[in-house]
Design an enzyme around this catalytic site. Structure first.
Site, PDB file in Angstrom:
ATOM      1  N   GLU A   6       0.667  -1.133   0.124  1.00  0.00           N
ATOM      2  CA  GLU A   6       0.075  -0.065   0.003  1.00  0.00           C
ATOM      3  C   GLU A   6       0.900   1.285   0.024  1.00  0.00           C
ATOM      4  O   GLU A   6       1.258   1.724   1.068  1.00  0.00           O
ATOM      5  CB  GLU A   6      -0.949   0.111   1.137  1.00  0.00           C
ATOM      6  CG  GLU A   6      -1.902   1.252   1.221  1.00  0.00           C
ATOM      7  CD  GLU A   6      -2.791   1.400   2.293  1.00  0.00           C
ATOM      8  OE1 GLU A   6      -2.562   0.689   3.287  1.00  0.00           O
ATOM      9  OE2 GLU A   6      -3.446   2.398   2.389  1.00  0.00           O
TER      10      GLU A   6
ATOM     11  N   LYS B 258      -2.533  -1.965  -3.188  1.00  0.00           N
ATOM     12  CA  LYS B 258      -3.943  -1.228  -2.398  1.00  0.00           C
ATOM     13  C   LYS B 258      -2.947   0.202  -2.589  1.00  0.00           C
ATOM     14  O   LYS B 258      -1.874   0.542  -2.223  1.00  0.00           O
ATOM     15  CB  LYS B 258      -3.966  -1.579  -1.097  1.00  0.00           C
ATOM     16  CG  LYS B 258      -4.715  -0.281  -0.212  1.00  0.00           C
ATOM     17  CD  LYS B 258      -5.114  -0.998   1.297  1.00  0.00           C
ATOM     18  CE  LYS B 258      -5.887   0.117   1.872  1.00  0.00           C
ATOM     19  NZ  LYS B 258      -6.599  -0.253   3.086  1.00  0.00           N
TER      20      LYS B 258
HETATM   21  P1  13P Z   1      -8.784   4.626   4.341  1.00  0.00           P
HETATM   22  O1  13P Z   1     -10.028   3.854   3.350  1.00  0.00           O
HETATM   23  O2  13P Z   1      -9.686   5.391   5.709  1.00  0.00           O
HETATM   24  O3  13P Z   1      -7.878   5.332   3.953  1.00  0.00           O
HETATM   25  O4  13P Z   1      -8.116   3.339   5.007  1.00  0.00           O
HETATM   26  C1  13P Z   1      -7.649   2.362   4.379  1.00  0.00           C
HETATM   27  C2  13P Z   1      -6.422   2.222   5.160  1.00  0.00           C
HETATM   28  O5  13P Z   1      -6.222   0.794   5.390  1.00  0.00           O
HETATM   29  C3  13P Z   1      -5.213   3.029   5.180  1.00  0.00           C
HETATM   30  O6  13P Z   1      -4.139   2.179   5.581  1.00  0.00           O
END
Ligand code: 13P
Length: 340
Positions: A177, A219
């Site tokens: 991510e 992600k």
């Molecule tokens: P948000 O959808 O609130 O951005 O959170 C997702 C997430 O896991 C951030 O690391």
């Protein structure tokens, strides 16, 4: 490493009509979320909140996996059933956030690097033992005057590569991510540019660390106008810019891309995902891994009160259902009015 198992898990996480619930707020973040409803962040309140979310009936029609926090993966319902068992029982795959958070990057004011590699191999073995089948590591890239610096992008990409390789070694599907933040007053093309540099560096390091892309999920952020920019790009523009950067950077071997919501209003996050799926023509599943955009209405409806558990669950069910519709491009704003 059993690559076939990793691939099966990765594909199940982005199965048609389903997405991921991110419920891995660190202790600091959940404290902030609870402050918005005037609730103190005690271990019991955190446990009760997560029990409310995870016992939502029918959630498994729309939710394939849940990302847990270290404390949460060890917690149970008031009746004594481990959360991992509750989820597995509903056919939902438990996952775990394994990074130790974003810390200031020395020498680069305003920029951050995510820590948590030390001792990670041992922690991953324990998480698998506790029932986790996938992991998440979040890197944070900030847009501002003269930033992001390439050094910041590269340091984060290298850590993501090492995290992903260690996860696969442990039999866990890594969700890599990199989040290029929407904070700031920048135009959408600057967000595109920073996202593109970040994704290019990420895949370079994933290849370098011999990460199997077929057993990995990405992600990332959508490409948006800065949150405080005067001019805000519309739904179609966001979808086109986002699909453009993904098509340029993400190999087709990646089974799916699960977006973070990143501070977008929940309805906007749903509309953007739906538009991308409506346009289609891409090799990966386009899904969601929302934290705030799934939880915000549920947290508000629950408000820390036992008598509101059903209302909180109805709010979560409603958002999960609409995001499921967005997986096939069939979401329309009038669906919001249908009673939760
Ligand atoms: P948000 O959808 O609130 O951005 O959170 C997702 C997430 O896991 C951030 O690391």
């Amino acid at each position: 490493m059993d690559l076939e198992e990793l691939e099966r898990t990765a594909r199940a996480l982005v199965a048609p009509g389903k997405g991921i619930l991110a419920a891995d707020e660190s202790t600091g973040t959940i404290k902030k979320r609870f402050e918005s409803i005037g609730l103190s962040s005690t271990e019991e309140n955190r446990r009760a909140y997560r029990e409310m979310l995870f016992t939502t009936l029918g959630m498994e029609q729309f939710i394939s996996g849940v990302i847990l926090f270290d404390e949460t993966i060890r917690q149970s319902t008031a009746g004594g059933v481990a959360f991992t068992k509750v989820l597995e029982g509903a056919g939902i795959i438990p996952g775990i956030k394994v990074d130790a958070g974003a810390k200031p990057l020395a020498g680069f004011p305003g920029e951050q690097v995510t820590e948590g590699l030390d001792g990670l191999r041992e922690r991953l073995a324990e998480y698998r033992e506790l029932g986790a089948r996938f992991t998440k590591w979040r890197a944070v890239i900030t847009i501002g005057e003269g930033i992001p610096a390439q050094t910041c992008i590269d340091a984060n990409a290298e850590a993501l590569g090492r995290f992903a390789a260690l996860s696969q070694e442990a039999g866990l599907v890594p969700i890599v991510e990199p989040e290029t933040l929407m904070d700031g007053d920048h135009t959408i093309d600057r967000h595109y540019d920073a996202t593109r540099r970040t994704l290019e560096a990420l895949f370079d390091r994933l290849f370098a660390h011999r990460v199997e892309l077929t057993g990995t999920l990405l992600k990332t952020n959508m490409v948006l106008s800065g949150k405080s920019a005067a001019e805000q790009a519309g739904v179609e523009e966001v979808a086109r810019w986002t699909l453009r950067v993904l098509s340029e950077c993400v190999p087709a071997a990646v089974p799916g891309i699960v977006f973070l919501s990143g501070g977008q209003a929940d309805e906007a996050a749903t509309a953007h995902l739906s538009e991308m799926n409506r346009i289609g023509g891409v090799p990966w599943q386009l899904s969601f891994s929302y934290g705030r955009a799934l939880q915000a209405p549920a947290l508000k409806a629950w408000a820390g009160q036992l008598e509101n558990v059903t209302a909180g669950q109805a709010a979560l069910h409603h958002r999960a259902k609409l995001n499921s519709a967005a997986r096939t491009g069939r979401y329309t704003p009038d669906m919001e009015d249908a009673a939760a």
